[in-house]
Design a protein around this motif. Structure first.
Motif, PDB file in Angstrom:
ATOM      1  N   ALA A 237      29.989  34.379  39.117  1.00  0.00           N
ATOM      2  CA  ALA A 237      30.726  35.098  38.088  1.00  0.00           C
ATOM      3  C   ALA A 237      29.965  35.123  36.768  1.00  0.00           C
ATOM      4  O   ALA A 237      30.253  35.804  35.625  1.00  0.00           O
ATOM      5  CB  ALA A 237      31.847  34.173  37.597  1.00  0.00           C
ATOM      6  N   GLU A 238      28.335  35.199  37.100  1.00  0.00           N
ATOM      7  CA  GLU A 238      27.504  35.431  36.028  1.00  0.00           C
ATOM      8  C   GLU A 238      26.611  36.475  36.160  1.00  0.00           C
ATOM      9  O   GLU A 238      25.644  36.520  35.246  1.00  0.00           O
ATOM     10  CB  GLU A 238      26.533  33.815  35.723  1.00  0.00           C
ATOM     11  N   PHE A 239      26.911  37.338  36.895  1.00  0.00           N
ATOM     12  CA  PHE A 239      26.240  38.570  37.088  1.00  0.00           C
ATOM     13  C   PHE A 239      26.598  39.710  36.009  1.00  0.00           C
ATOM     14  O   PHE A 239      27.829  40.311  36.300  1.00  0.00           O
ATOM     15  CB  PHE A 239      25.827  39.127  38.319  1.00  0.00           C
ATOM     16  N   PRO A 240      25.744  40.172  34.909  1.00  0.00           N
ATOM     17  CA  PRO A 240      26.308  41.127  33.863  1.00  0.00           C
ATOM     18  C   PRO A 240      26.587  42.254  34.767  1.00  0.00           C
ATOM     19  O   PRO A 240      25.761  42.783  35.543  1.00  0.00           O
ATOM     20  CB  PRO A 240      25.484  40.991  32.952  1.00  0.00           C
ATOM     21  N   GLN A 241      27.794  42.980  34.088  1.00  0.00           N
ATOM     22  CA  GLN A 241      27.906  44.539  34.698  1.00  0.00           C
ATOM     23  C   GLN A 241      28.470  45.132  33.267  1.00  0.00           C
ATOM     24  O   GLN A 241      29.344  44.615  32.688  1.00  0.00           O
ATOM     25  CB  GLN A 241      29.072  44.304  35.683  1.00  0.00           C
ATOM     26  N   GLU A 242      28.095  46.395  33.543  1.00  0.00           N
ATOM     27  CA  GLU A 242      28.661  47.735  32.603  1.00  0.00           C
ATOM     28  C   GLU A 242      30.289  47.691  32.567  1.00  0.00           C
ATOM     29  O   GLU A 242      30.554  47.737  33.877  1.00  0.00           O
ATOM     30  CB  GLU A 242      27.845  48.505  32.498  1.00  0.00           C
ATOM     31  N   GLN A 243      30.733  47.663  31.647  1.00  0.00           N
ATOM     32  CA  GLN A 243      32.438  47.839  31.561  1.00  0.00           C
ATOM     33  C   GLN A 243      33.078  46.983  32.632  1.00  0.00           C
ATOM     34  O   GLN A 243      34.013  47.291  33.402  1.00  0.00           O
ATOM     35  CB  GLN A 243      32.672  49.632  32.098  1.00  0.00           C
ATOM     36  N   LEU A 244      32.595  45.815  32.637  1.00  0.00           N
ATOM     37  CA  LEU A 244      33.218  44.722  33.428  1.00  0.00           C
ATOM     38  C   LEU A 244      34.644  44.543  33.059  1.00  0.00           C
ATOM     39  O   LEU A 244      34.989  44.281  31.867  1.00  0.00           O
ATOM     40  CB  LEU A 244      32.441  43.356  33.243  1.00  0.00           C
ATOM     41  N   ALA A 245      35.650  44.364  34.057  1.00  0.00           N
ATOM     42  CA  ALA A 245      37.102  44.154  33.942  1.00  0.00           C
ATOM     43  C   ALA A 245      37.176  42.794  34.675  1.00  0.00           C
ATOM     44  O   ALA A 245      36.602  42.402  35.642  1.00  0.00           O
ATOM     45  CB  ALA A 245      37.897  45.249  34.692  1.00  0.00           C
ATOM     46  N   HIS A 246      38.468  42.167  34.272  1.00  0.00           N
ATOM     47  CA  HIS A 246      38.808  40.899  34.598  1.00  0.00           C
ATOM     48  C   HIS A 246      40.110  40.869  35.575  1.00  0.00           C
ATOM     49  O   HIS A 246      41.015  41.731  35.159  1.00  0.00           O
ATOM     50  CB  HIS A 246      38.926  40.074  33.490  1.00  0.00           C
ATOM     51  N   ALA A 247      40.083  40.227  36.735  1.00  0.00           N
ATOM     52  CA  ALA A 247      41.198  40.386  37.380  1.00  0.00           C
ATOM     53  C   ALA A 247      41.832  39.020  37.504  1.00  0.00           C
ATOM     54  O   ALA A 247      40.920  37.851  37.526  1.00  0.00           O
ATOM     55  CB  ALA A 247      41.091  40.668  38.867  1.00  0.00           C
ATOM     56  N   VAL A 248      43.112  38.684  37.300  1.00  0.00           N
ATOM     57  CA  VAL A 248      44.031  37.507  37.483  1.00  0.00           C
ATOM     58  C   VAL A 248      44.949  37.735  38.572  1.00  0.00           C
ATOM     59  O   VAL A 248      45.824  38.511  38.714  1.00  0.00           O
ATOM     60  CB  VAL A 248      44.430  37.160  36.203  1.00  0.00           C
ATOM     61  N   LEU A 249      44.768  36.567  39.375  1.00  0.00           N
ATOM     62  CA  LEU A 249      46.175  36.415  40.598  1.00  0.00           C
ATOM     63  C   LEU A 249      47.274  36.043  39.890  1.00  0.00           C
ATOM     64  O   LEU A 249      47.596  35.144  39.073  1.00  0.00           O
ATOM     65  CB  LEU A 249      45.568  35.517  41.446  1.00  0.00           C
ATOM     66  N   VAL A 250      48.466  36.752  40.428  1.00  0.00           N
ATOM     67  CA  VAL A 250      49.728  36.128  40.007  1.00  0.00           C
ATOM     68  C   VAL A 250      50.029  35.469  41.653  1.00  0.00           C
ATOM     69  O   VAL A 250      50.012  36.106  42.704  1.00  0.00           O
ATOM     70  CB  VAL A 250      50.660  37.339  39.782  1.00  0.00           C
ATOM     71  N   THR A 251      50.483  34.291  41.607  1.00  0.00           N
ATOM     72  CA  THR A 251      50.719  33.769  42.894  1.00  0.00           C
ATOM     73  C   THR A 251      52.234  33.255  43.098  1.00  0.00           C
ATOM     74  O   THR A 251      53.027  32.927  41.960  1.00  0.00           O
ATOM     75  CB  THR A 251      49.938  32.356  43.169  1.00  0.00           C
ATOM     76  N   SER A 252      52.672  33.125  44.329  1.00  0.00           N
ATOM     77  CA  SER A 252      54.037  32.766  44.306  1.00  0.00           C
ATOM     78  C   SER A 252      54.535  31.387  43.949  1.00  0.00           C
ATOM     79  O   SER A 252      53.649  30.319  43.974  1.00  0.00           O
ATOM     80  CB  SER A 252      54.503  32.803  46.082  1.00  0.00           C
ATOM     81  N   THR A 253      55.817  31.437  43.823  1.00  0.00           N
ATOM     82  CA  THR A 253      56.438  30.171  43.454  1.00  0.00           C
ATOM     83  C   THR A 253      57.392  29.761  44.627  1.00  0.00           C
ATOM     84  O   THR A 253      58.263  28.542  44.189  1.00  0.00           O
ATOM     85  CB  THR A 253      57.329  30.389  42.206  1.00  0.00           C
ATOM     86  N   ILE A 254      57.292  30.069  45.654  1.00  0.00           N
ATOM     87  CA  ILE A 254      58.114  29.503  46.795  1.00  0.00           C
ATOM     88  C   ILE A 254      57.226  29.458  47.855  1.00  0.00           C
ATOM     89  O   ILE A 254      56.144  29.926  47.970  1.00  0.00           O
ATOM     90  CB  ILE A 254      59.295  30.368  47.087  1.00  0.00           C
ATOM     91  N   ALA A 255      57.715  28.594  49.037  1.00  0.00           N
ATOM     92  CA  ALA A 255      56.547  28.370  50.105  1.00  0.00           C
ATOM     93  C   ALA A 255      56.897  29.128  51.257  1.00  0.00           C
ATOM     94  O   ALA A 255      56.178  29.092  52.287  1.00  0.00           O
ATOM     95  CB  ALA A 255      56.792  26.911  50.625  1.00  0.00           C
ATOM     96  N   ASN A 256      58.067  29.774  51.328  1.00  0.00           N
ATOM     97  CA  ASN A 256      58.687  30.515  52.440  1.00  0.00           C
ATOM     98  C   ASN A 256      59.725  31.387  51.899  1.00  0.00           C
ATOM     99  O   ASN A 256      60.789  31.067  51.250  1.00  0.00           O
ATOM    100  CB  ASN A 256      59.162  29.683  53.441  1.00  0.00           C
ATOM    101  N   GLY A 257      59.560  32.745  52.519  1.00  0.00           N
ATOM    102  CA  GLY A 257      60.765  33.823  52.024  1.00  0.00           C
ATOM    103  C   GLY A 257      60.159  35.024  51.873  1.00  0.00           C
ATOM    104  O   GLY A 257      59.284  35.602  52.288  1.00  0.00           O
TER     105      GLY A 257
END
Length: 732
Positions: free
Chosen positions: A26-46
């Motif tokens: 996560a420490e290699f600099p990049q121009e115009q770097l964007a950031h992603a965040v996961l949205v994760t499930s709140t159920i185990a099956n469905g």
């Protein structure tokens, strides 16, 4: 000049690490770097019935939201694996949910803070199915897997004895879910340049990551480059490609910018594996003299509903002790949890807890010393294969360990040793781990100044790979270590295996020695054929290397002088190494003995490990300092396994409720005593060209059992379920 292999050379990458110069994924600099965040499930099956991303998409700085509503385009089947270490991944192609914390969306923004805020705005509705997260309740549905590490899950050797046993143990031992908690969480930085992808990933295997990403994204293998210069701990959890790595690449493609995706600590408890729960039945029968008539080891462990991973806890039981009959089996229970994965010494760490605890119980029933019982059942050849050992110093490990620990002073009666009111307990256990070698390659380049650069696309998980490879190359080329530069962690370098299974030193080290010798021989051939060289006309076999020069009969020709005369900008060699002809003739394992002292408060049930001695036979020790560090790290993880580590599942929801380092406890400095490590000298001419056996994982094997056995010796209470918490001790 003196050889450097075996000496406690300081880490060659140490300065980079302490000054912050070592770059992680996560420490290699990049121009115009964007950031992603996961949205994760709140159920185990469905199933996802509705997903509202409108608010997130309108939030400041948001560049895109990926979700199953408009599945990102991929080129391969996420359930089709490229190698046995691969896991089925979730890439937003379906609205199906199979476990809690499954990725269900990815939010990309221009800053991490904005991406985090927008991710919280994504609203997901589900139709929930039945949660099956109760291991004990689902055990009746256990099934037989097809294979365990390429071997049959069930194995029987020898014949049942007609003798009536003098003593018998038949007990069940339980180990809990445990999660990897490396300092560096899983992280990926993905960069596209046209149709070519570069990924900086926290991985234990750059080539496996390259193959998996190429298949999942449907692009040529040569269009993917994976770079991993440093890994902040892996412990097996970073040996497979998980969903987030491919999702980072898909996110970067979607926004046409480099994207960084780093898992939060709580997200480490869901989509990236864990050690599964196990229930192990161990049955031992023995004669009066302690000789074993039967060893039976039956393991049941958990896996996911959509993939399969089996904790191979009965495997070491097939080879560790001699017995008239040995029976082992493995069964799996499918639960609505994420897929488990390799965790340091998978199988051997959990399996030795059960087996070595049972051996201690048997020793008490026979009124035999626990060390004596193990010596009586020492396997002089591998009981499973019938092959001789390539080398085995287990008896010497017992002798040296017992002597250094002072085992002869032990009063065997439980509760008999005290310091004031504090109960003192001494326990021991055997340690073992396979010594494997995989195919690996390396390249070496002699430079005009007489220094050498060696490259091999391996990984350094913090174990000291940079350093030991430098030592191996330096000795083979007759150079001081500071005249060698070793580099790794790039799929543009020669190919190597995943750094797991304790085989990196043996595999990559053998390749590094092979290429260094090949480069040396090229230089010698140039010198003896050079009419101006002091060595001209000599038999190449007469020429040695020392101090950066070729030497014979008092004559010297330095590497730098040779290249200058030959008008060569450099001299290169490439070589590979792999399992040799002896690999099928001998059984190859590392062995050791663990001795632990505990102090137990009789009123509060608090357990403290107060002293430790570990003795190990690991073949040639490449670096005494880094090797000792590895063994200490394994033992410390064993202390955590024995006394505190446990991932608790809410069986109603399938969610791990211990999901950060406030709840999931790992050992810290006050929990760890001085650890005395001794290497038993061991020469193994068959195991591999450099005679080394992996030691990255053996340190944790037997450790939990040694502590549990010491607790029994202190209190007379046998706790068969980890961790050994005070509530279990007080209610036993």
């Amino acid at each position: 000049m003196d050889k450097s292999v075996g000496k406690p050379l300081d880490r060659v990458d140490g300065r980079l690490k302490v000054t912050g110069g070592a770059k992680y994924a996560a420490e290699f600099p990049q121009e115009q770097l964007a950031h992603a965040v996961l949205v994760t499930s709140t159920i185990a099956n469905g199933t996802i019935t509705r997903m509202n991303t409108a608010a997130a998409e309108k939030a400041p700085g948001v560049l895109a939201v990926l979700s199953p509503e408009k599945p990102p385009k991929i080129g391969g089947d996420p359930s089709k694996k490229q190698s046995p270490v691969d896991r089925v991944v979730q890439l937003l192609q379906t609205k199906r949910v199979d476990y809690q914390h499954q990725p269900v969306a990815v939010v990309i923004a221009d800053t991490l803070e904005r991406a985090t805020h927008a991710a919280a705005l994504v609203k997901v509705q589900y139709k929930a199915g039945k949660t099956k997260a109760n291991f004990k309740a689902e055990k009746t549905q256990a099934y037989k897997p097809t294979a365990i590490l390429g071997k049959p899950p069930d194995h029987e050797q020898g014949k049942a004895s007609d003798e009536k046993p003098e003593a018998e143990v038949d007990a069940t031992y339980v180990t809990p879910y445990e999660h990897h908690n490396p300092m560096e969480p899983h992280a990926t930085t993905a960069v596209w340049e046209g149709d070519r992808l570069t990924v900086y990933d926290a991985t234990q295997g750059v080539f496996g990551t390259r193959a998996r990403l190429a298949a999942l994204l449907g692009i040529p293998l040569e269009n993917v480059r994976v770079i991993t210069k440093f890994v902040g701990g892996g412990f097996g959890g970073k040996g497979s490609v998980w969903s987030h790595t491919a999702l980072a690449a898909l996110a970067a493609k979607a926004v046409s910018r480099p994207v960084k995706l780093v898992l939060r600590r709580d997200q480490m408890f869901g989509p990236v594996g864990y050690r599964p729960e196990t229930e192990q039945r161990v049955q031992l029968k023995a004669r009066k003299d302690g000789k074993l008539l039967l060893i039976r080891h039956e393991t049941t462990s958990s896996t996911s509903t959509f993939d399969e991973f089996a904790e191979p806890s009965s495997m070491q039981t097939r080879m560790l002790y001699a017995s008239e009959q040995i029976i082992t089996s493995h069964r799996l229970v499918r639960l609505t949890l994420g897929t488990p994965t390799f965790t340091r010494a998978p199988g051997e760490s959990t399996g030795t807890f059960a087996l070595e605890s049972a051996m201690d119980e048997l020793a008490y029933k026979l009124n035999l010393d626990p060390v004596e019982l193990r010596l009586k059942n020492h396997a002089d050849q591998d009981p499973e294969s019938g092959h001789p050992w390539s080398s085995k110093s287990l008896k010497e490990c017992y002798r040296v360990g017992a002597e250094k620990f002072g085992w002869a002073k032990r009063n065997p009666m439980p509760g008999s040793m005290k310091d004031g009111r504090t109960l003192i307990g001494w326990g021991m256990a055997s340690a073992t781990y396979p010594a494997r070698q995989m195919k690996a390659s390396a390249k070496a380049t002699l430079l005009p100044d007489g220094t050498v650069q060696v490259v091999s696309g391996s990984q350094d998980l913090g174990t000291g790979t940079y350093t030991v490879m430098t030592q191996i190359a330096a000795d083979a080329l007759g150079l001081a270590p500071d005249k060698v530069r070793f580099d790794l962690g790039d799929t543009q370098m020669p190919e190597t295996p995943v750094s797991g299974g304790s085989w990196t030193a043996a595999s990559v080290g053998s390749a590094v020695k092979a290429v260094s010798l090949a480069l040396r021989d090229k230089a010698i051939a140039l010198a003896v054929g050079d009419t101006v060289s002091p060595l001209h006309g000599l038999d190449a076999k007469q020429v040695q290397v020392d101090g950066g020069a070729l030497v014979a009969g008092g004559k010297r020709d330095s590497y730098a002088a040779l290249l200058k005369r030959q008008k060569l900008p450099s001299l290169e060699a490439q070589a590979s190494s792999g399992p040799g002809p002896d690999s099928g003739k001998y059984s190859m394992h590392s062995f050791g003995a663990q001795f632990a002292e505990v102090r137990v408060d009789p009123d509060l049930g608090e357990i403290r490990v107060s002293r430790w001695t570990g003795t190990f036979g690991g073949g040639t020790i490449l670096n005494e300092k880094t090797a000792r560090s590895q063994l200490m790290g394994g033992i410390i993880m064993g202390i955590g396994m024995a006394l505190m580590e446990e991932s608790v599942v809410d069986t109603r929801t399938g969610r791990f409720i211990t999901h950060d380092l406030a709840d999931y406890h790992v050992p810290v400095n006050p929990d760890v005593p001085d650890i005395d490590i001794t290497f038993v000298p061991e020469n193994d001419p068959y195991v591999n060209p450099i005679g080394v056996k992996g030691i990255g994982e053996i340190g944790i094997t037997g450790a939990a059992a040694a502590i549990a056995n010491a607790v029994y010796h202190a209190t007379g209470k046998r706790i068969r379920a980890l961790p050994l918490t005070l509530d279990k001790l007080l209610t036993a």
